[in-house]
Design a protein around this motif. Structure first.
Motif, mmCIF file in Angstrom:
data_model
loop_
_atom_site.group_PDB
_atom_site.id
_atom_site.type_symbol
_atom_site.label_atom_id
_atom_site.label_comp_id
_atom_site.label_asym_id
_atom_site.label_seq_id
_atom_site.Cartn_x
_atom_site.Cartn_y
_atom_site.Cartn_z
ATOM 1 N N ILE A 102 28.792 36.305 17.610
ATOM 2 C CA ILE A 102 29.557 35.054 17.451
ATOM 3 C C ILE A 102 30.553 35.041 16.284
ATOM 4 C CG2 ILE A 102 27.872 33.645 18.656
ATOM 5 C CD1 ILE A 102 27.054 32.487 15.918
ATOM 6 N N HIS A 103 30.840 36.198 15.702
ATOM 7 C CA HIS A 103 31.980 36.242 14.772
ATOM 8 C C HIS A 103 32.471 37.668 14.689
ATOM 9 C CE1 HIS A 103 34.769 35.316 11.613
ATOM 10 N NE2 HIS A 103 34.219 36.214 10.807
ATOM 11 N N THR A 115 27.519 41.600 25.408
ATOM 12 C CA THR A 115 28.266 41.203 26.604
ATOM 13 C C THR A 115 29.227 40.043 26.361
ATOM 14 O OG1 THR A 115 26.360 39.852 27.258
ATOM 15 C CG2 THR A 115 26.523 42.064 28.210
ATOM 16 N N THR A 116 29.065 39.346 25.245
ATOM 17 C CA THR A 116 29.969 38.245 24.872
ATOM 18 C C THR A 116 30.341 38.399 23.407
ATOM 19 O OG1 THR A 116 28.974 36.687 26.436
ATOM 20 C CG2 THR A 116 30.246 35.743 24.627
ATOM 21 N N SER A 117 31.630 38.194 23.094
ATOM 22 C CA SER A 117 32.058 38.236 21.700
ATOM 23 C C SER A 117 32.978 37.056 21.406
ATOM 24 C CB SER A 117 32.793 39.548 21.393
ATOM 25 O OG SER A 117 32.979 39.711 20.003
ATOM 26 N N ALA A 153 31.052 27.841 11.852
ATOM 27 C CA ALA A 153 31.416 28.289 10.508
ATOM 28 C C ALA A 153 30.964 29.734 10.310
ATOM 29 C CB ALA A 153 30.765 27.391 9.457
ATOM 30 N N ALA A 154 31.913 30.611 10.042
ATOM 31 C CA ALA A 154 31.582 32.020 9.830
ATOM 32 C C ALA A 154 31.203 32.256 8.379
ATOM 33 C CB ALA A 154 32.772 32.900 10.208
ATOM 34 N N HIS A 155 30.090 32.929 8.172
ATOM 35 C CA HIS A 155 29.555 33.377 6.883
ATOM 36 C C HIS A 155 28.676 32.324 6.208
ATOM 37 C CE1 HIS A 155 31.814 37.065 7.183
ATOM 38 N NE2 HIS A 155 32.920 36.360 7.420
ATOM 39 N N ALA A 156 29.254 31.235 5.707
ATOM 40 C CA ALA A 156 28.476 30.168 5.056
ATOM 41 C C ALA A 156 27.496 30.745 4.034
ATOM 42 C CB ALA A 156 27.740 29.330 6.099
ATOM 43 N N THR A 215 28.877 40.388 13.883
ATOM 44 C CA THR A 215 29.107 41.677 13.224
ATOM 45 C C THR A 215 30.247 41.611 12.226
ATOM 46 O OG1 THR A 215 30.673 42.381 14.926
ATOM 47 C CG2 THR A 215 28.341 42.942 15.265
ATOM 48 N N ASP A 216 31.100 40.584 12.319
ATOM 49 C CA ASP A 216 32.390 40.554 11.650
ATOM 50 C C ASP A 216 33.234 41.695 12.226
ATOM 51 O OD1 ASP A 216 34.350 39.492 10.032
ATOM 52 O OD2 ASP A 216 33.301 39.810 8.156
#
Length: 434
Positions: free
Chosen positions: A62-63, A117-119, A247-250, A299-300
């Motif tokens: 998801i990121h 399978t999804t990003s 929100a990515a990372h947080a 994974t970033d």
């Protein structure tokens, strides 16, 4: 109809208990029945596929910034702010749409081969990102970044960037593999006017808002100096957290900010490997979970963290959480796998992904039963979920299906000409490095 019979079935749905001798029936790309083979309905016309090993849902990343495979390894040893301004953005300013499409194709090959399978993607030239993902048969939620920075002015004004994302959404509306959202880069890199407009578009369209938040310690000071409040409080004040928000990372989140995320239903993309590589800090994962914040794993990008490997992210998430708490019992394996599958899908409001359940997309991964690291199996002691989390790796991925379509067979991606894609990617990467 296709029928998949596995030694062990992991559904990541309901009580999440593994099903020995499990069976999944698939029609028109979706799961129509699953459970113990002994209880399966009679389907005499079904094509039967025997899975020697574990069958599980496809993982959901998801990121990510997958086309950064073109920049993998650049800027080694730099903190995020210097890495972006001194290395990444100067090179990314030279990207063409075709660069991005080829980079996305090459990265999609890695993702699929690794059981993803999804990003959820945040990268320039969103239409090219969508195209590259679809070419490879990868499911993708595309959120092209909106950034106000002189180094990236060739991508147009923020108004033009937003118009293009809304247009991209319309172009891909009929494609089952592609969803399009909005990707404001961060609270510190965008004007108040821009963020308010993004909030308005999100409210009008229901598009997901995917934004970097509190990745490094200095960000809080930068936002407070400009706005007089923390980034989560500021984003809440402009309405950016009202709808679907990720929100990515947080990482740098005091209690008050965690409470803001919780009350607004904001989900978090936890990226432990990237945060560790850049020395950005250790996210308060357990506190986020205790507050009721939905958390999935990311994974970033493959430039900020070289691997597109959620097996590694699951283990790093557990290790960092246990080190931080000094407790070997917290964050059990099933919770980590949930954050890479159904929990990650829930973060983007997609209950049709990340799990095997009637009506869900048949996005599935078969792990080889002969993989040495997944053995031995002692029946009275075996915990298949623990084996997947602690011993699983991309090397164990034997087959992958997206919407019932076979895209990885015997460990090799078959949905695209990988040799041609990798050759093209290498040539473009060398050009960008000059």
């Amino acid at each position: 109809m296709d029928r998949y019979l596995a030694d062990t079935l992991l559904t990541m749905s309901g009580d999440q208990r593994p099903i020995p001798g499990g069976l999944v029936d698939v029609a028109e790309g979706r799961v129509v029945w699953l459970g113990p083979a002994s209880e399966a309905p009679d389907r005499g016309d079904a094509v039967v596929h025997r899975i020697d090993g574990i069958l599980m849902p496809g993982m959901v990343n998801i990121h990510c910034h997958t086309p950064m495979v073109l920049l993998r390894g650049a800027g080694e040893g730099l903190p995020v702010d210097r890495w972006l301004h001194e290395v990444m953005w100067p090179r990314e300013a030279r990207l063409t749409p075709e660069d991005v499409r080829i980079g996305m194709q090459a990265g999609a090959v890695e993702l699929l081969a690794n059981g993803i399978t999804t990003s959820v993607e945040m990268y320039f030239h969103g239409d090219a990102v969508a195209g590259g993902a679809a070419d490879a048969g990868l499911r993708c939620l595309v959120t092209a970044p909106v950034i106000e920075d002189a180094q990236l002015d060739r991508f147009g004004t923020w108004q033009a960037q937003l118009e293009e994302m809304v247009a991209t959404r319309e172009r891909w509306a009929s494609n089952d593999l592609i969803e399009v959202g909005l990707g404001p880069h961060a609270a510190y890199s965008l004007s108040d006017e821009c963020l308010r407009r993004i909030a308005a578009i999100a409210a009008e369209t229901g598009m997901l808002v995917h934004i970097h938040m509190a990745e490094q310690e200095w960000e809080d000071g930068a936002v407070r100096e400009r706005c007089g409040m923390s980034a989560p409080a500021y984003l809440e004040s402009v309405g950016l957290l009202d709808g679907r928000a990720l929100a990515a990372h947080a990482v740098w989140m005091p209690d008050d900010d965690i409470e803001i995320l919780a009350r607004n239903g904001v989900a978090v993309a936890h990226c432990p490997c990237s945060n560790s590589k850049h020395g950005s800090g250790v996210a308060r994962l357990l506190d986020l979970l205790r507050a009721g914040v939905r958390v999935g794993l990311g994974t970033d990008g493959p430039a900020s963290h070289h691997r597109l490997d959620l097996f590694e992210e699951m283990r790093m998430a557990i290790r960092l959480a246990r080190l931080k708490a000094g407790d070997a019992a917290i964050l059990p394996a099933n919770q980590a796998l949930h954050m890479a599958t159904a929990g990650a899908a829930d973060c983007i409001d997609r209950p049709d992904l990340g799990r095997l359940a009637p009506g869900a997309w048949a996005d599935m991964v078969a792990l080889c039963g002969d993989e040495p690291a997944l053995n031995p199996v002692i029946p009275d002691e075996d915990d298949p979920i623990s084996r997947v989390v602690w011993s699983g790796s991309p090397g164990a991925v034997r087959s992958v299906w997206v919407g019932g379509r076979l895209v990885v067979d015997d460990g090799q991606v078959i949905s695209i000409d990988t040799r041609s894609v990798h050759s093209d990617m290498e040539r473009r990467a060398r050009r960008l490095a000059r």
